[in-house]
Design an enzyme around this catalytic site. Structure first.
Site: not given
Length: 390
Positions: A135-137, A164, A185, A248, A274, A346, A372
């Protein structure tokens, strides 16, 4: 950085603060960055140094040992100077603007008195544990559970968290756990302290980028968390997280944009010096057009993020706007740094050039604090657009 005339939200006091912050990162932090990237974590002394100068939890009240300056612009300055002169993987901002507000805004006065002073001084490092292996997002999909103790004096925590940040060094971890099997929830927020029986840390995770940031697995095996370590209503954590995640995500937007601004400036210097085919790389039309386009996008996004900071100060930053800031800034970070690496040729592929390291450091920004794709879902739902419910 964008022209000062484009950033009217800073006042003279902020610029004076920036001067001292810049000196701190240049003199006290930057010399150690390479060693920290090699060892896989920032020295704890960096936190106590920052704390001694009042650079942690700048918003915290004087009664806790803080400066009592509840103005996100000061935290923004700290982020910008840290990224520019030190390393994007030094997570003072996670400690100060992501984790500590959970204690300050959801916790009671006893909890604030107990946990904030050592966070302000840097004696204790903070972390937050939401993400799990499965379980991420999708926070509603978490499996870590907390059940009341038999005598009702606390909660028993079982589960595992992963990815974490500050994980190996954290003294205090705010852990999200499911508190009911009937509602997805119903989530509680529990303050787990280092040394609690059953709380262990797994391996320090190897990552594509951000090597100075210690990222770990955390395990909770029948950890007894006293009632005094529960933040607010143990069934309302989801609502608290939804509210605080807006700030956040703004914090991440500030960091990503500072990272992109720094990459742009490094590249501008590089292409002016350069040479190729008898002239500076920057003299070619393609280089001019690429940099011109990036400059315009950086300035426009900076204006939006700065406005979001003012909204946060006014208590008006909502979830949709935080998601927009995160989406725009992190997408732009990836675009800018990719283009800047290309202009290095390079050399950009060699780790001796900072742009190479910045490229891998930046990739995670579009994933953490909610991917995203999830930001687009939040923004879309704010427009009244919903996908098919299952």
């Amino acid at each position: 950085m964008p022209a000062a005339s484009l950033r009217l939200h800073f006042e003279p006091d902020h610029e004076e603060f920036r001067t001292g912050v810049r000196r701190f990162f240049q003199q006290e932090i930057a010399p150690h960055v390479e060693r920290w990237r090699e060892q896989g974590h920032v020295d704890r002394s960096a936190f106590t140094q920052a704390g001694a100068l009042g650079y942690l939890l700048t918003w915290a009240g004087e009664q806790y040992g803080g400066a009592g300056i509840d103005d996100l612009r000061y935290e923004q300055i700290l982020v910008e100077e840290c990224v520019r002169h030190a390393d994007v993987g030094i997570y003072f901002n996670l400690h100060s603007t992501v984790v500590a507000p959970y204690i300050a805004e959801i916790g009671n006065e006893e909890q604030r008195q107990r946990f904030l002073p050592k966070a302000i001084s840097g004696e204790h490092i903070l972390a937050i544990a939401m993400t799990e292996p499965g379980a991420g997002s999708d926070l509603a999909g978490m499996r870590t559970q907390a059940k009341p103790t038999a005598d009702g004096s606390g909660w028993v925590l079982n589960g595992a968290k992963t990815y974490i940040s500050n994980g190996t060094q954290a003294d205090v971890v705010v852990v999200a756990a499911r508190t009911s099997t009937e509602s997805k929830h119903a989530i509680g927020l529990f303050v787990v302290e280092a040394g609690m029986p059953g709380f262990t840390r797994g391996r320090k995770l190897k990552k594509m980028g951000l090597p100075a940031q210690d990222t770990a697995e955390l395990f909770f095996d029948h950890v007894v968390v006293p009632a005094a370590n529960v933040l607010g209503d143990p069934t309302q954590g989801f609502a608290h997280m939804a509210r605080l995640l807006a700030k956040e995500r703004l914090s991440l937007a500030m960091t990503s944009l500072a990272h992109a601004q720094t990459a742009f400036d490094l590249t501008l210097d590089y292409i002016k010096e350069r040479q190729a085919f008898g002239q500076a790389i920057g003299a070619f039309q393609n280089s001019r057009f690429v940099m011109a386009g990036l400059r315009a996008e950086l300035d426009a996004t900076q204006c939006f993020v700065d406005q979001c900071v003012l909204l946060a100060n006014a208590g008006r930053l909502d979830a949709d706007t935080g998601a927009k800031a995160k989406l725009l800034a992190t997408d732009l970070e990836g675009k800018v740094i990719d283009a800047c690496l290309q202009l290095h040729g390079g050399a950009g592929y060699m780790d001796e050039y900072r742009i190479s390291r910045m490229y891998t450091d930046a990739r995670v920004s579009r994933i953490f604090a909610g991917s995203n794709e999830i930001m687009k879902e939040i923004i879309g739902r704010g427009l009244g657009l919903y996908g098919r419910r299952r």
